[in-house]
Design a protein around this motif. Structure first.
Motif, mmCIF file in Angstrom:
data_model
loop_
_atom_site.group_PDB
_atom_site.id
_atom_site.type_symbol
_atom_site.label_atom_id
_atom_site.label_comp_id
_atom_site.label_asym_id
_atom_site.label_seq_id
_atom_site.Cartn_x
_atom_site.Cartn_y
_atom_site.Cartn_z
ATOM 1 N N PHE A 44 0.822 -1.277 -0.046
ATOM 2 C CA PHE A 44 -0.118 -0.014 0.137
ATOM 3 C C PHE A 44 0.970 1.015 0.054
ATOM 4 C CE2 PHE A 44 -2.055 3.517 2.390
ATOM 5 C CZ PHE A 44 -3.060 3.529 1.698
ATOM 6 N N ASN A 45 1.767 1.368 0.903
ATOM 7 C CA ASN A 45 2.665 2.397 1.048
ATOM 8 C C ASN A 45 3.405 2.883 -0.124
ATOM 9 O OD1 ASN A 45 1.823 3.342 3.715
ATOM 10 N ND2 ASN A 45 3.082 1.819 4.684
ATOM 11 N N SER A 46 3.952 1.603 -0.887
ATOM 12 C CA SER A 46 4.860 1.721 -2.254
ATOM 13 C C SER A 46 3.825 2.543 -3.267
ATOM 14 C CB SER A 46 5.299 0.711 -2.612
ATOM 15 O OG SER A 46 4.331 -0.461 -3.093
ATOM 16 N N SER A 47 2.741 2.469 -3.307
ATOM 17 C CA SER A 47 2.017 2.891 -4.144
ATOM 18 C C SER A 47 1.065 4.075 -4.126
ATOM 19 C CB SER A 47 0.879 1.931 -4.827
ATOM 20 O OG SER A 47 0.023 1.315 -3.843
ATOM 21 N N THR A 50 2.175 10.598 -3.422
ATOM 22 C CA THR A 50 1.371 11.871 -3.164
ATOM 23 C C THR A 50 0.090 12.088 -2.418
ATOM 24 O OG1 THR A 50 0.638 11.779 -5.347
ATOM 25 C CG2 THR A 50 2.851 12.783 -5.178
ATOM 26 N N ALA A 51 -0.589 10.905 -2.410
ATOM 27 C CA ALA A 51 -1.841 11.247 -1.763
ATOM 28 C C ALA A 51 -1.849 11.580 -0.252
ATOM 29 C CB ALA A 51 -2.790 9.626 -2.013
ATOM 30 N N LYS A 52 -0.925 11.213 0.223
ATOM 31 C CA LYS A 52 -0.685 11.378 1.578
ATOM 32 C C LYS A 52 -0.378 12.994 2.026
ATOM 33 C CE LYS A 52 1.708 7.139 3.304
ATOM 34 N NZ LYS A 52 2.693 6.489 3.916
ATOM 35 N N ALA A 53 -0.052 13.734 0.782
ATOM 36 C CA ALA A 53 -0.028 15.228 0.938
ATOM 37 C C ALA A 53 -1.732 15.761 1.117
ATOM 38 C CB ALA A 53 0.621 15.812 -0.096
ATOM 39 N N SER A 54 -2.508 14.851 0.849
ATOM 40 C CA SER A 54 -3.854 15.341 0.705
ATOM 41 C C SER A 54 -4.926 14.781 1.556
ATOM 42 C CB SER A 54 -4.506 15.536 -0.703
ATOM 43 O OG SER A 54 -3.535 16.203 -1.672
ATOM 44 N N LYS A 146 -4.061 7.887 -4.992
ATOM 45 C CA LYS A 146 -3.139 8.727 -5.479
ATOM 46 C C LYS A 146 -3.944 9.154 -6.902
ATOM 47 C CE LYS A 146 0.836 8.372 -8.357
ATOM 48 N NZ LYS A 146 1.168 7.616 -9.571
ATOM 49 N N ASN A 147 -4.864 8.360 -7.475
ATOM 50 C CA ASN A 147 -5.442 8.835 -8.764
ATOM 51 C C ASN A 147 -6.449 9.959 -8.375
ATOM 52 O OD1 ASN A 147 -3.806 7.414 -10.385
ATOM 53 N ND2 ASN A 147 -5.259 5.490 -10.320
ATOM 54 N N ILE A 148 -7.323 9.410 -7.200
ATOM 55 C CA ILE A 148 -8.190 10.305 -6.869
ATOM 56 C C ILE A 148 -7.823 11.736 -6.493
ATOM 57 C CG2 ILE A 148 -9.972 10.964 -4.948
ATOM 58 C CD1 ILE A 148 -11.322 9.000 -6.410
ATOM 59 N N VAL A 149 -6.656 11.854 -6.009
ATOM 60 C CA VAL A 149 -5.954 13.266 -5.695
ATOM 61 C C VAL A 149 -5.649 13.831 -6.910
ATOM 62 C CG1 VAL A 149 -3.971 14.162 -4.339
ATOM 63 C CG2 VAL A 149 -5.172 12.785 -3.128
ATOM 64 N N GLU A 150 -4.961 13.284 -7.931
ATOM 65 C CA GLU A 150 -4.506 13.862 -9.149
ATOM 66 C C GLU A 150 -5.742 14.085 -9.974
ATOM 67 O OE1 GLU A 150 -2.071 10.722 -10.892
ATOM 68 O OE2 GLU A 150 -0.392 10.908 -9.567
ATOM 69 N N ILE A 151 -6.915 13.306 -9.872
ATOM 70 C CA ILE A 151 -7.946 13.825 -10.864
ATOM 71 C C ILE A 151 -8.598 15.159 -10.260
ATOM 72 C CG2 ILE A 151 -10.317 13.204 -11.107
ATOM 73 C CD1 ILE A 151 -9.334 10.291 -11.289
ATOM 74 N N VAL A 152 -8.573 15.281 -8.901
ATOM 75 C CA VAL A 152 -9.200 16.520 -8.164
ATOM 76 C C VAL A 152 -8.368 17.696 -8.581
ATOM 77 C CG1 VAL A 152 -9.867 17.625 -6.163
ATOM 78 C CG2 VAL A 152 -10.561 15.435 -6.525
ATOM 79 N N SER A 153 -7.227 17.413 -8.472
ATOM 80 C CA SER A 153 -6.126 18.545 -8.575
ATOM 81 C C SER A 153 -6.387 18.991 -10.150
ATOM 82 C CB SER A 153 -4.489 18.089 -8.347
ATOM 83 O OG SER A 153 -3.596 18.878 -8.562
ATOM 84 N N GLU A 154 -6.307 18.312 -11.147
ATOM 85 C CA GLU A 154 -6.573 18.259 -12.404
ATOM 86 C C GLU A 154 -7.742 19.259 -12.624
ATOM 87 O OE1 GLU A 154 -6.170 15.207 -15.056
ATOM 88 O OE2 GLU A 154 -4.287 14.609 -14.209
#
Length: 185
Positions: A44-47, A50-54, A146-154
């Protein structure tokens, strides 16, 4: 019967819940429940990167081989006001304990949305049909966040760009109207 009860109570859309919080700059709180001696936290932690920032993650350990202990942990964590609870366990021996009727009954009564990242892709267990969100394996759960955070950021970046263009257009129109008024005067 359990599937019907869960459907009647409603499946919660974890994606929308997380996106809504992230979009409004709120930090989701996720309870991660790992098996006592599991090493899936490394997957889990390896993947998750960046989600940990949000997103705030809180780790709990319990025995997935003891239905009673798992039920107690689920009940206790459910009372702590998390955005979601993630059950995380690798595959192999003992997965059948997750399909104990008492565990399944606890799953459908949780007030907190539940995510499952359990077993290997090919392992079919009933609990996966009762959770609000299923992710194939523990490693994929990290990628999911990680993907959820990136989608929202975009989305936020795109909406800022659109808003900036709208403001520029309004300002230009006001400036032109002012210049026209000045000419007329």
């Amino acid at each position: 019967e359990l599937r019907r009860t869960k459907a009647a109570n409603g499946f919660r859309n974890v994606d929308n819940i997380l996106e809504g919080l992230l979009y409004t700059n709120q930090r989701p709180k996720i309870a991660l429940i790992f098996a006592q001696s599991s090493i899936t936290d490394a997957d889990f932690n390896s993947s998750v990167e960046t989600a940990k920032a949000s997103i705030d993650f809180y780790e709990y350990r319990t025995s997935f081989l003891s239905s009673k202990e798992l039920i107690t942990t689920l009940h206790e964590v459910d009372q702590l006001d998390y955005t979601a609870i993630a059950l995380i366990r690798g595959g192999g021996i003992g997965l059948d304990k997750l399909d104990d009727i008492e565990v399944l009954e606890q799953i459908i009564t949780l007030k907190t949305p539940i995510i499952a990242a359990i077993g290997h892709v090919e392992e079919k267990i009933f609990i996966k049909q009762l959770v609000d969100k299923e992710v194939a394996v523990p490693n994929d759960l990290g990628h999911y966040f990680k993907n959820i955070v990136e989608i929202v950021s975009e989305k936020k970046t795109r909406s800022r760009a659109i808003l900036t263009e709208q403001i520029k257009k309004q300002f230009k129109e006001q400036l032109e109207a002012g210049q026209k008024q000045n000419k007329e005067l």
